[in-house]
Design an enzyme around this catalytic site. Sequence first.
Site: not given
Length: 282
Positions: A19, A53, A107, A124, A175, A271
Amino acid sequence: MKLSSIYSDKNSRLKISFEVFPPKDKNNYKKLYEELSVLKHFKPEFVSLTWGAGGNDNNSTELIKNIIALGLNVMPHFTCVCSSKDFVKEHIKYLEEYNIQNILALRGDIPENRINCCGDFKYANGLVRFIKSISDLSIGVAGYPEGHIEANSLDEDIKNLKRKVDSGADAIFTQLFFDNDLYFKYVDKVHKADINVPVIPGIMPILSIKQIEKMTNLARITIPEYLADKLDKYKNSNDDIQKFGIEFGINQCKNLLSEGVTGLHFFTLNKSNSTKEILENL
């Protein structure tokens, strides 16, 4: 390749994904591309790109094109907060022009000033259902091993997760967490709730004390006693923190792999070094 195919592939190769986020300063785009060129060596299934968003894309469209030009697949994020159905349709049309097959539906964070925020989606699961109704995209959603910070309990949060999966999600990306036992217990609970899509662990290499403090203030993330002691020991040396973070990440990932995890999703914070070191030692 779609998420549904990536994680159903039974070959023994570890499925890696990364990510990244759009730099606030466009002058840092070149640096991000350099970091991704390093990570490309590990043949990731895709690069997950965060998205603002309510259509605040932070130049994500330019980033998507340039990441694709590096020879990498992109899985853009899309948030439902402040998003209209028309905006979603236009965004998906753009993604399909670039043959993007996967999206992460979230969401998103609710803006402090919601006066000008008029969205067609509240949660969501509604966004997932709508995307499925108008496209052939494969959809990932977020999972929270310790429960979403706004949920009253982990069980309540897993009920919300089931709504997202039942609406059409193909994979769950968790998460970050620092206690693998919590991840394994979470996966057990998810399966017992009759949720039968892959639950991919989210890994964030430890880079600094400030980073850890920020994340634990924003979300439910347990810091095991062993980790807390080490962070305290190295609190005055960022170099030592990063070296320890790599060691911790290697051990965390090795344990996950020994228990049969077939995919790892790295939150790189734009990074490459720590993620690179971890992967080279697996």
